[in-house]
Design a protein around this motif. Structure first.
Motif, mmCIF file in Angstrom:
data_model
loop_
_atom_site.group_PDB
_atom_site.id
_atom_site.type_symbol
_atom_site.label_atom_id
_atom_site.label_comp_id
_atom_site.label_asym_id
_atom_site.label_seq_id
_atom_site.Cartn_x
_atom_site.Cartn_y
_atom_site.Cartn_z
ATOM 1 N N PRO A 39 0.945 -1.108 -0.237
ATOM 2 C CA PRO A 39 -0.003 0.076 0.089
ATOM 3 C C PRO A 39 0.924 1.301 0.095
ATOM 4 O O PRO A 39 0.198 2.362 -0.163
ATOM 5 N N ASP A 40 2.065 1.339 0.281
ATOM 6 C CA ASP A 40 3.062 2.510 0.564
ATOM 7 C C ASP A 40 2.946 3.472 -0.570
ATOM 8 O O ASP A 40 2.696 4.566 -0.296
ATOM 9 N N PHE A 41 3.199 2.777 -1.725
ATOM 10 C CA PHE A 41 3.089 3.737 -3.060
ATOM 11 C C PHE A 41 1.795 4.467 -3.240
ATOM 12 O O PHE A 41 1.661 5.662 -3.632
ATOM 13 N N PHE A 42 0.780 3.750 -3.051
ATOM 14 C CA PHE A 42 -0.741 4.343 -3.363
ATOM 15 C C PHE A 42 -1.122 5.315 -2.213
ATOM 16 O O PHE A 42 -1.726 6.374 -2.388
ATOM 17 N N GLU A 43 -0.709 4.895 -1.113
ATOM 18 C CA GLU A 43 -0.786 5.749 0.164
ATOM 19 C C GLU A 43 -0.122 7.289 0.050
ATOM 20 O O GLU A 43 -0.745 8.427 0.226
ATOM 21 N N ALA A 44 1.072 7.355 -0.854
ATOM 22 C CA ALA A 44 1.480 8.620 -1.224
ATOM 23 C C ALA A 44 0.504 9.502 -1.761
ATOM 24 O O ALA A 44 0.618 10.691 -1.663
ATOM 25 N N GLY A 45 0.007 8.990 -2.934
ATOM 26 C CA GLY A 45 -0.984 9.549 -3.601
ATOM 27 C C GLY A 45 -1.979 10.072 -2.713
ATOM 28 O O GLY A 45 -2.581 11.229 -2.891
ATOM 29 N N VAL A 46 -2.540 9.396 -1.846
ATOM 30 C CA VAL A 46 -3.469 9.753 -0.738
ATOM 31 C C VAL A 46 -3.087 11.036 0.009
ATOM 32 O O VAL A 46 -3.866 12.073 -0.074
ATOM 33 N N SER A 47 -1.827 10.931 0.304
ATOM 34 C CA SER A 47 -1.459 12.148 1.290
ATOM 35 C C SER A 47 -1.314 13.498 0.491
ATOM 36 O O SER A 47 -1.783 14.435 1.054
ATOM 37 N N ALA A 48 -1.153 13.383 -0.858
ATOM 38 C CA ALA A 48 -1.224 14.766 -1.682
ATOM 39 C C ALA A 48 -2.762 14.937 -2.082
ATOM 40 O O ALA A 48 -2.727 16.369 -1.736
ATOM 41 N N ILE A 49 -3.683 14.243 -1.879
ATOM 42 C CA ILE A 49 -4.753 14.708 -2.044
ATOM 43 C C ILE A 49 -5.261 15.243 -0.607
ATOM 44 O O ILE A 49 -6.124 16.285 -0.770
ATOM 45 N N GLN A 50 -5.160 14.795 0.294
ATOM 46 C CA GLN A 50 -5.533 15.119 1.669
ATOM 47 C C GLN A 50 -4.676 16.550 1.914
ATOM 48 O O GLN A 50 -5.406 17.464 2.439
ATOM 49 N N ALA A 51 -3.522 16.569 1.326
ATOM 50 C CA ALA A 51 -3.104 18.169 1.392
ATOM 51 C C ALA A 51 -3.605 18.991 0.461
ATOM 52 O O ALA A 51 -3.906 20.434 1.393
ATOM 53 N N ASP A 52 -4.247 18.915 -0.285
ATOM 54 C CA ASP A 52 -5.192 19.744 -1.046
ATOM 55 C C ASP A 52 -6.386 20.016 -0.357
ATOM 56 O O ASP A 52 -6.928 21.197 -0.480
ATOM 57 N N ILE A 53 -7.025 19.020 0.196
ATOM 58 C CA ILE A 53 -8.221 19.245 0.829
ATOM 59 C C ILE A 53 -7.912 19.991 2.121
ATOM 60 O O ILE A 53 -9.098 20.858 2.415
ATOM 61 N N ASP A 54 -6.954 19.815 2.830
ATOM 62 C CA ASP A 54 -6.626 20.583 3.989
ATOM 63 C C ASP A 54 -6.416 22.117 3.616
ATOM 64 O O ASP A 54 -6.810 22.848 4.348
ATOM 65 N N GLN A 55 -5.828 22.254 2.635
ATOM 66 C CA GLN A 55 -5.691 23.693 1.985
ATOM 67 C C GLN A 55 -6.859 24.421 1.617
ATOM 68 O O GLN A 55 -7.112 25.410 2.169
ATOM 69 N N TYR A 56 -7.844 23.580 0.990
ATOM 70 C CA TYR A 56 -8.919 23.744 0.689
ATOM 71 C C TYR A 56 -9.817 24.282 1.702
ATOM 72 O O TYR A 56 -10.502 25.624 1.824
ATOM 73 N N LEU A 57 -9.862 23.699 2.851
ATOM 74 C CA LEU A 57 -10.878 23.836 3.978
ATOM 75 C C LEU A 57 -10.246 25.043 4.582
ATOM 76 O O LEU A 57 -11.027 25.918 5.283
ATOM 77 N N ASP A 58 -8.812 25.107 4.838
ATOM 78 C CA ASP A 58 -8.379 26.348 5.586
ATOM 79 C C ASP A 58 -8.584 27.654 4.698
ATOM 80 O O ASP A 58 -9.126 28.753 5.237
ATOM 81 N N LEU A 59 -8.493 27.681 3.481
ATOM 82 C CA LEU A 59 -8.443 28.851 2.674
ATOM 83 C C LEU A 59 -9.928 29.341 2.585
ATOM 84 O O LEU A 59 -10.025 30.667 2.544
ATOM 85 N N SER A 60 -10.793 28.518 2.554
ATOM 86 C CA SER A 60 -12.370 28.640 2.207
ATOM 87 C C SER A 60 -13.115 29.118 3.625
ATOM 88 O O SER A 60 -14.198 29.489 3.386
ATOM 89 N N GLU A 61 -12.497 28.793 4.676
ATOM 90 C CA GLU A 61 -13.069 29.128 5.841
ATOM 91 C C GLU A 61 -13.612 30.489 6.044
ATOM 92 O O GLU A 61 -14.830 30.865 6.391
ATOM 93 N N PRO A 62 -12.922 31.623 5.494
ATOM 94 C CA PRO A 62 -13.623 32.910 5.648
ATOM 95 C C PRO A 62 -14.605 33.424 4.752
ATOM 96 O O PRO A 62 -15.456 34.082 4.788
ATOM 97 N N PHE A 63 -14.884 32.134 3.773
ATOM 98 C CA PHE A 63 -16.101 32.633 2.902
ATOM 99 C C PHE A 63 -17.343 31.972 3.159
ATOM 100 O O PHE A 63 -18.402 31.949 2.341
ATOM 101 N N ILE A 64 -17.418 31.243 4.347
ATOM 102 C CA ILE A 64 -18.785 30.595 4.593
ATOM 103 C C ILE A 64 -19.543 31.456 5.407
ATOM 104 O O ILE A 64 -19.092 32.328 6.263
#
Length: 599
Positions: free
Chosen positions: A574-599
């Motif tokens: 699973p290690d190689f595929f998990e690395a791809g998951v980590s990149a998605i999670q980083a984008d989601i975290d950034q999205y949630l952080d940056l969008s907070e002021p707009f809700i």
């Protein structure tokens, strides 16, 4: 505009499908197939191993010409999807493919009958030095062949079974239209292909929901015809697989992708373990779109405004510049390929009625070019789609000096090059944002891809898996297919959506492909594999050279061997595929952080 929205097909064959050049090509191919068939019989009869280099040279020349002619007809048909004049011409091409299949299979049998010593002597021939994997693969395919008379019968029947039902589906779709009311209260009538684009991209949520409801009703009216088509296509495939000795319906698609069941199951286990990471993203997205909960039609619809900021539509020229510039950050050869495609008219992108739904890229081996088909509406996702298809084209372009059989890479690694190109453009979009609002909207567009690859594609796989299990027992009704699809969507997406698309099984062209069963899991694999390559790219002192080296090996080894050789990873872990998951999670975290002021 600098670049045309319409492609140029005249550089392939002047005069179209009724022109002299195309018809000369078809007649040449017929004669070459006859010559090939005669030569295979003679060499097999005389056991002439030393003639195999010459024989495979002719075989590859025929394959190149056949695929060029096939692309040409498909391109004309896609361009004018409702025009029935292309059907008889496509049937000629299919018949030619059937005639070629006979000597192809005889050649496979001949290879299988060689002793190990004879086969080693064959591989030692200089003309075949770069085809060792491909010839071994051809030799292995013989184990699934039946006697020659039965094979001839199956090939001929396929024109009216697998191919016939696939083409019947295209005829069915070509005649479908729906009407909806836009935000100004005006009635609009659009084709099925246009409706698909509007479901993915219409900016007004209420209108988009109305289009989705009309789309479901449209498919309800023809669901029994679609169910007949899908059942008979799958039934024909299962019957043939059983006759050939396949152990189950997954053995063939895995072999076509040169991939093990262990790798596939490992990938889906990683996806299953992490699908909940999208829940907060969906919740935030619904808040930003000012709707209670996302419906099926909202999962990838564009976020067009945020506060007072509105994302301007992207022009076709702007999309081209974005792609060419950012490809150049990784590879000057990728950038040059993209520029050629735009300048020389290799892309059909106009938004108009009568076009085939969806998008694709096909190579034209006889002239070392590609043609790309899609519909451009001006969203950031459209730029990513063009980049995706250009990634396919670049992949093929770096193989042009190799023997043609080395161009026969599998779908899963094909989706790697395309998704890598898409990642480049999506990341560049996000990085170029001038404000938090713009960055949120472009991150949102970027996240549409992992949503599709992790959730939508998984739903397709779950559905198709259950359908094939059921089809082995008998006919599966439209109502049961609807239920299977809705259950698959709920399993993949959890409780993230408020409305589903039960007729997705009817509306998705991929389920009706005659040549590729399970036209789904290779996308998810390609996405995760490309995510690994994207991270790897940033560590390579000469990425372009390393990347092209990997692409040139994609039809010369198994998927697992490719990953081990070039990336040093084990795809059954699973290690190689998990690395791809980590990149998605980083984008989601950034999205949630940056969008907070707009809700």
């Amino acid at each position: 505009m600098t670049y045309s929205l319409n492609w140029n097909l005249e550089t392939i064959f002047k005069g179209g499908v009724h022109g002299t050049e195309f018809n000369i090509k078809i007649e040449t191919l017929r004669q070459q197939v006859i010559e090939f068939s005669t030569q295979v019989k003679q060499d097999k009869s005389d056991h002439k191993i030393e003639k195999m280099g010459e024989l495979f040279g002719l075989y590859q020349e025929i394959l190149s010409g056949y695929l060029t002619a096939d692309l040409f007809v498909n391109a004309w048909s896609a361009d004018d999807y409702t025009n029935s004049e292309f059907r008889p011409i496509q049937n000629q091409i299919d018949q030619l493919g059937t005639e070629l299949a006979k000597p192809e299979k005889e050649l496979q049998v001949f290879l299988a009958e060689l002793t190990e010593t004879e086969f080693e002597n064959l591989l030692a021939q200089p003309e075949l030095a770069e085809l060792q994997f491909n010839l071994s693969e051809q030799r292995a395919k013989a184990q699934y062949l039946l006697d020659s008379k039965t094979e001839d019968l199956l090939d001929q029947l396929r024109l009216d079974s697998l191919m016939g039902w696939s083409q019947h589906y295209e005829t069915l779709v070509a005649g479908l239209t729906l009407s909806f009311e836009d935000e100004n209260g005006q009635q609009q009538t659009i084709s099925a292909g246009q409706a698909l684009n509007q479901i993915d991209g219409y900016p007004d949520a209420q209108v988009r929901r109305g289009i989705m409801q009309a789309y479901e009703k449209m498919w309800t009216k023809v669901e029994n015809l679609a169910a007949d088509t899908l059942n008979h296509l799958a039934g024909a495939r299962l019957t043939e697989q059983k006759a050939r000795g396949y152990q189950d319906y997954m053995e063939e698609p895995l072999a076509l992708n040169r991939m093990s069941a262990e790798t596939l199951n490992n990938m889906w286990s990683v996806v299953d373990a992490h699908k909940d990471m999208f829940k907060p993203y969906f919740e935030r997205r619904a808040q930003l779109m000012d709707i209670d909960k996302l419906g099926w039609q909202d999962q990838t619809a564009p976020l067009t405004h945020l506060g007072t900021y509105q994302l301007a539509p992207l022009s076709y020229d702007e999309a081209a510049k974005l792609i060419i510039t950012n490809f150049g950050q990784y590879s000057s050869k990728m950038a040059q390929f993209a520029q050629n495609a735009f300048e020389k008219g290799w892309i059909e992108a106009e938004d108009r009625p009568g076009k085939q739904p969806g998008g694709w890229m096909e190579s034209i081996p006889d002239i070392n070019e590609s043609r790309i088909f899609l519909t451009f509406t001006g969203s950031p996702n459209d730029a990513a789609t063009i980049a995706h298809e250009l990634g396919h084209g670049f992949h093929t372009s770096v193989l042009q000096d190799l023997p043609y059989l080395r161009n026969d890479y599998a779908m899963n690694v094909a989706e790697t090059a395309s998704t890598f190109a898409e990642l480049i453009v999506n990341d560049a979009n996000v990085q170029s944002a001038q404000s938090d609002a713009e960055r949120v909207m472009l991150l949102d567009a970027k996240l549409a891809n992992p949503v599709a690859m992790f959730l939508n594609i998984h739903a397709r796989y779950l559905f198709e898996n259950e359908f094939y299990q059921a089809r082995q027992e008998g006919y599966v009704t439209a109502s049961r297919l609807n239920q299977m699809m809705e259950n698959a969507q709920k399993t993949a997406f959890g409780d993230s959506l408020s409305e589903w698309h039960p007729h997705f099984w009817a509306s998705k062209l991929h389920f009706y492909a005659d040549d590729v069963p399970f036209y789904n899991f290779p996308y998810t694999f390609g996405y995760l594999f490309s995510a690994g390559i994207y991270a790897w790219a940033k560590t390579q002192p000469n990425f372009e050279e390393a990347y092209i080296s990997l692409l040139r090996d994609t039809a010369a080894m198994s998927t697992e061997e490719l990953a081990q050789k070039h990336l040093g990873v084990d795809l059954t872990k699973p290690d190689f595929f998990e690395a791809g998951v980590s990149a998605i999670q980083a984008d989601i975290d950034q999205y949630l952080d940056l969008s907070e002021p707009f809700i």
